[in-house]
Write a protein that holds these residues in place. Structure first.
Motif, PDB file in Angstrom:
ATOM      1  N   ARG A  53     -34.556  15.504 -68.643  1.00  0.00           N
ATOM      2  CA  ARG A  53     -34.119  16.705 -69.363  1.00  0.00           C
ATOM      3  C   ARG A  53     -33.837  17.870 -68.419  1.00  0.00           C
ATOM      4  N   LYS A  54     -34.130  17.683 -67.132  1.00  0.00           N
ATOM      5  CA  LYS A  54     -33.954  18.770 -66.186  1.00  0.00           C
ATOM      6  C   LYS A  54     -32.676  18.576 -65.383  1.00  0.00           C
ATOM      7  N   LEU A  55     -32.178  19.661 -64.840  1.00  0.00           N
ATOM      8  CA  LEU A  55     -31.023  19.643 -63.964  1.00  0.00           C
ATOM      9  C   LEU A  55     -31.471  19.958 -62.547  1.00  0.00           C
ATOM     10  N   LYS A  56     -30.940  19.222 -61.586  1.00  0.00           N
ATOM     11  CA  LYS A  56     -31.251  19.457 -60.188  1.00  0.00           C
ATOM     12  C   LYS A  56     -29.963  19.769 -59.450  1.00  0.00           C
ATOM     13  N   LEU A  57     -29.997  20.798 -58.606  1.00  0.00           N
ATOM     14  CA  LEU A  57     -28.814  21.162 -57.846  1.00  0.00           C
ATOM     15  C   LEU A  57     -28.512  20.127 -56.776  1.00  0.00           C
ATOM     16  N   THR A  58     -27.246  19.817 -56.616  1.00  0.00           N
ATOM     17  CA  THR A  58     -26.811  19.003 -55.494  1.00  0.00           C
ATOM     18  C   THR A  58     -26.775  19.888 -54.250  1.00  0.00           C
ATOM     19  N   GLU A  59     -26.465  19.309 -53.113  1.00  0.00           N
ATOM     20  CA  GLU A  59     -26.345  20.107 -51.892  1.00  0.00           C
ATOM     21  C   GLU A  59     -25.266  21.171 -52.055  1.00  0.00           C
ATOM     22  N   ALA A  60     -24.157  20.784 -52.675  1.00  0.00           N
ATOM     23  CA  ALA A  60     -23.093  21.757 -52.939  1.00  0.00           C
ATOM     24  C   ALA A  60     -23.588  22.835 -53.894  1.00  0.00           C
ATOM     25  N   GLY A  61     -24.389  22.447 -54.877  1.00  0.00           N
ATOM     26  CA  GLY A  61     -24.933  23.403 -55.826  1.00  0.00           C
ATOM     27  C   GLY A  61     -25.855  24.409 -55.164  1.00  0.00           C
ATOM     28  N   ARG A  62     -26.674  23.941 -54.222  1.00  0.00           N
ATOM     29  CA  ARG A  62     -27.573  24.854 -53.513  1.00  0.00           C
ATOM     30  C   ARG A  62     -26.789  25.844 -52.662  1.00  0.00           C
ATOM     31  N   THR A  63     -25.706  25.362 -52.051  1.00  0.00           N
ATOM     32  CA  THR A  63     -24.860  26.258 -51.266  1.00  0.00           C
ATOM     33  C   THR A  63     -24.238  27.325 -52.150  1.00  0.00           C
TER      34      THR A  63
END
Length: 299
Positions: A53-63
């Motif tokens: 149910r959770k979303l995790k940032l990808t490397e691009a998302g963290r950038t």
């Protein structure tokens, strides 16, 4: 991609759920999901991945999160500065502090700051060093006053404050020589000690235990607490002896509690004012930091 989309994305990144992010933004869930999808399509990358149910940032998302925080922060600071040209500095300044240092550092500086910038409102948070760094990383506060060392030092800029000695807080019931004379660490060998609880980024506990061991004895730790006022209250009641920064003297004015300098070896602690290195600070925060030091120094 515009600032509105970046705000949407930051809410999703911080809440780690579309539902909670939508509630926070006071909007329906489907339009927010659609905006996230449009942003990914425009950039041509996946920004989040689902883990249950959770979303995790990808490397691009963290950038993107790091850049979005800077862009949105700069936009807000720009608007604030433009408004201030007409109406003067205003807003809310959130500061987190460890108890001992905050009690000695903040009162006079807040008084002087308020006289100069009367339209700035203060929010004060208190906790141990680990809690203060968490508040900074969550962006609940802008400025933190902590005790060194801290973890992840690359995250922060800082101004180091003068080093202060650690002292033993002793009830008047304890017969440990003259009431105002220094006390050797070895004098505490057979006495119950009460120490600040071990926390990530807090070293007073470890420093005290290591010093006792080097002095040739294993300390009798009767109690640990993250609350320095609790330790001082217990020490005043004669439960045991606590070791605290010298600035703690200002927290307790009771004549039943005596503060004794520790010698052979002496123990010291250093505090610092810190803030997130890549966060765009509000004008009140920048002005407040200037009251600590004319030029801030980096870690």
């Amino acid at each position: 991609m515009d600032v509105r989309q970046l705000r949407y994305f930051l809410a999703i990144a911080e809440e780690e759920q579309i539902t909670r992010a939508a509630q926070r933004l006071h909007m329906a869930q489907p339009p927010l999901s659609h905006q996230l999808k449009l942003l990914e399509q425009e950039l041509g990358v996946q920004l989040v991945e689902r883990l249950g149910r959770k979303l995790k940032l990808t490397e691009a998302g963290r950038t993107l999160q790091r850049r979005a925080e800077q862009i949105v922060g700069l936009m807000e600071a720009t608007v604030s500065e433009i408004v201030e040209h007409e109406s003067g500095i205003r807003g809310t300044l959130s500061i987190g502090t460890v108890a001992t240092t905050g009690s000695t550092l903040l009162p006079e500086r807040i008084r002087a700051f308020h006289q100069r910038y009367p339209m700035v409102h203060f929010q004060l948070w208190e906790g141990n060093t680990h809690q203060i760094t968490q508040l900074l990383e969550r962006r609940t506060i802008e400025v933190g006053i902590v005790r060194l060392p801290i973890d992840d030092t690359k995250l922060y800029d800082m101004i180091r404050l003068p080093t202060e000695p650690l002292v033993a807080a002793v009830s008047h019931n304890w017969n440990q020589g003259e009431s105002d004379s220094p006390i050797r660490l070895s004098d505490l060998a057979d006495l119950p000690l009460m120490l600040l609880r071990r926390q990530q980024g807090t070293s007073i506990y470890e420093q005290t235990v290591e010093a006792c061991q080097l002095a040739g004895f294993e300390p009798r730790v009767l109690c640990e607490s993250a609350d320095i006022m609790t330790l001082l209250t217990l020490a005043e009641a004669g439960v045991g002896i606590t070791i605290v920064p010298k600035s703690a003297v200002s927290l307790r004015t009771s004549t039943r509690l005596r503060f004794r300098e520790i010698v052979e070896p002496s123990l010291e602690s250093t505090a610092a004012v810190i803030w997130l290195r890549y966060r765009v600070l509000s004008t009140p925060a920048r002005r407040f930091i200037e009251t600590i030091s004319p030029t801030s120094t980096e870690l």
